[in-house]
Motif scaffolding. Sequence first.
Motif, short mmCIF file in Angstrom:
data_model
loop_
_atom_site.label_atom_id
_atom_site.label_comp_id
_atom_site.label_asym_id
_atom_site.label_seq_id
_atom_site.Cartn_x
_atom_site.Cartn_y
_atom_site.Cartn_z
N TYR A 46 0.84 -1.21 0.00
CA TYR A 46 0.00 0.00 0.00
C TYR A 46 0.87 1.26 0.00
N GLU A 47 0.28 2.34 -0.50
CA GLU A 47 0.97 3.63 -0.45
C GLU A 47 0.77 4.23 0.94
N VAL A 48 1.86 4.59 1.59
CA VAL A 48 1.81 5.07 2.97
C VAL A 48 2.57 6.38 3.11
N LEU A 49 1.89 7.36 3.70
CA LEU A 49 2.52 8.62 4.11
C LEU A 49 2.70 8.57 5.62
N ALA A 50 3.93 8.65 6.09
CA ALA A 50 4.24 8.61 7.52
C ALA A 50 4.61 10.01 8.00
N ILE A 51 3.99 10.45 9.10
CA ILE A 51 4.18 11.82 9.60
C ILE A 51 4.54 11.80 11.08
N ASP A 52 5.54 12.58 11.43
CA ASP A 52 5.90 12.76 12.85
C ASP A 52 6.69 14.06 12.98
N GLU A 53 6.58 14.68 14.14
CA GLU A 53 7.39 15.89 14.40
C GLU A 53 8.85 15.56 14.58
N ASP A 54 9.13 14.34 15.07
CA ASP A 54 10.50 13.92 15.39
C ASP A 54 11.22 13.50 14.11
N GLU A 55 12.22 14.28 13.74
CA GLU A 55 12.96 14.03 12.51
C GLU A 55 13.64 12.65 12.52
N GLU A 56 14.11 12.24 13.69
CA GLU A 56 14.80 10.94 13.79
C GLU A 56 13.84 9.79 13.49
N ARG A 57 12.61 9.89 14.02
CA ARG A 57 11.62 8.85 13.75
C ARG A 57 11.25 8.81 12.27
N VAL A 58 11.16 10.00 11.67
CA VAL A 58 10.86 10.08 10.24
C VAL A 58 11.95 9.38 9.43
N GLN A 59 13.20 9.64 9.80
CA GLN A 59 14.33 9.02 9.09
C GLN A 59 14.32 7.50 9.23
N ASP A 60 13.85 7.01 10.39
CA ASP A 60 13.85 5.57 10.66
C ASP A 60 12.95 4.81 9.69
N VAL A 61 11.86 5.44 9.25
CA VAL A 61 10.92 4.73 8.35
C VAL A 61 11.02 5.22 6.91
N ALA A 62 11.91 6.18 6.66
CA ALA A 62 11.97 6.84 5.34
C ALA A 62 12.21 5.86 4.19
N ASN A 63 12.99 4.82 4.45
CA ASN A 63 13.31 3.87 3.38
C ASN A 63 12.28 2.75 3.28
N THR A 64 11.30 2.76 4.17
CA THR A 64 10.29 1.70 4.20
C THR A 64 8.98 2.13 3.57
N VAL A 65 8.53 3.36 3.87
CA VAL A 65 7.22 3.83 3.41
C VAL A 65 7.36 4.63 2.11
N THR A 66 6.21 4.98 1.52
CA THR A 66 6.22 5.73 0.27
C THR A 66 6.76 7.14 0.46
N HIS A 67 6.23 7.83 1.49
CA HIS A 67 6.70 9.17 1.84
C HIS A 67 6.81 9.26 3.36
N ALA A 68 7.84 9.93 3.84
CA ALA A 68 7.99 10.19 5.27
C ALA A 68 8.23 11.68 5.45
N VAL A 69 7.42 12.31 6.33
CA VAL A 69 7.41 13.76 6.43
C VAL A 69 7.51 14.20 7.88
N SER A 70 8.35 15.17 8.13
CA SER A 70 8.42 15.80 9.44
C SER A 70 7.45 16.98 9.46
#
Length: 238
Positions: A46-70
């Motif tokens: 599935y296409e997944v947009l992952a959002i979190d204020e924490d930049e480190e958490r965003v980086q952790d899933v960046a290579n897994t999901v479609t888009h990861a955004v702080s």
Amino acid sequence: MCYNGNHSGYGKRKEQPSHMPKKQFAIIGLGRFGSSVATFLSQMGYEVLAIDEDEERVQDVANTVTHAVSADSTDEEAMRALGVRNFDVVVVAIGQDIQASILTTLILKDLGVPKLIVKAQNELHGKVLNKIGADKVVFPERDMGLRVAHHLISPNILEHIELSTDYSIVELRVPASMIGKNLKQLDVRAKYGCNVLAIKRGNDMNVAPSADQAITEEDILVIVGRNEQLTKLEQAYA
């Protein structure tokens, strides 16, 4: 890919190959629960947009999901710019900050998100989320605690799924006392008020089994009933 700031292109409908899942998901809050949901959905294609204020958490899933955004989910303009309302399902998995969870839910409802699933910390938090329009409220910590408790009561219980405050489904590994008997002889409906929905045997699933279905050592019974009735069943075969 990982993005900072506001981008308006996410969540727009686009053509996908016919064999690909069509639903698009946005996951807000990338703690253990949110990141595991996002990762699983991505692995399912599935296409997944992952959002979190924490930049480190965003980086952790960046290579897994479609888009990861702080981004700050309590900022309505940021959510609007990310196109969150265009996603089929949005999961609010914000951790300990109950105020942010409630405000995010309000904002997403105002934006017109089609289906909103929100993680709750406790019963009171859950009641508030229901009142302000969450389509489904989940209690991952409580539910995991219930599963552990049921397993402690009866090691034969492999899974316990709460359908509502009154009803659940359990998967029961067949105890020795059931082997060789059929469903009519066991008569769990008359004794405990529960219904056997299916019998799992290896990779096979026998849905709505007949009363003369004999039980073998390798079977797993899928049973539905009221919670207090299921507890009696679990204790009887503990």
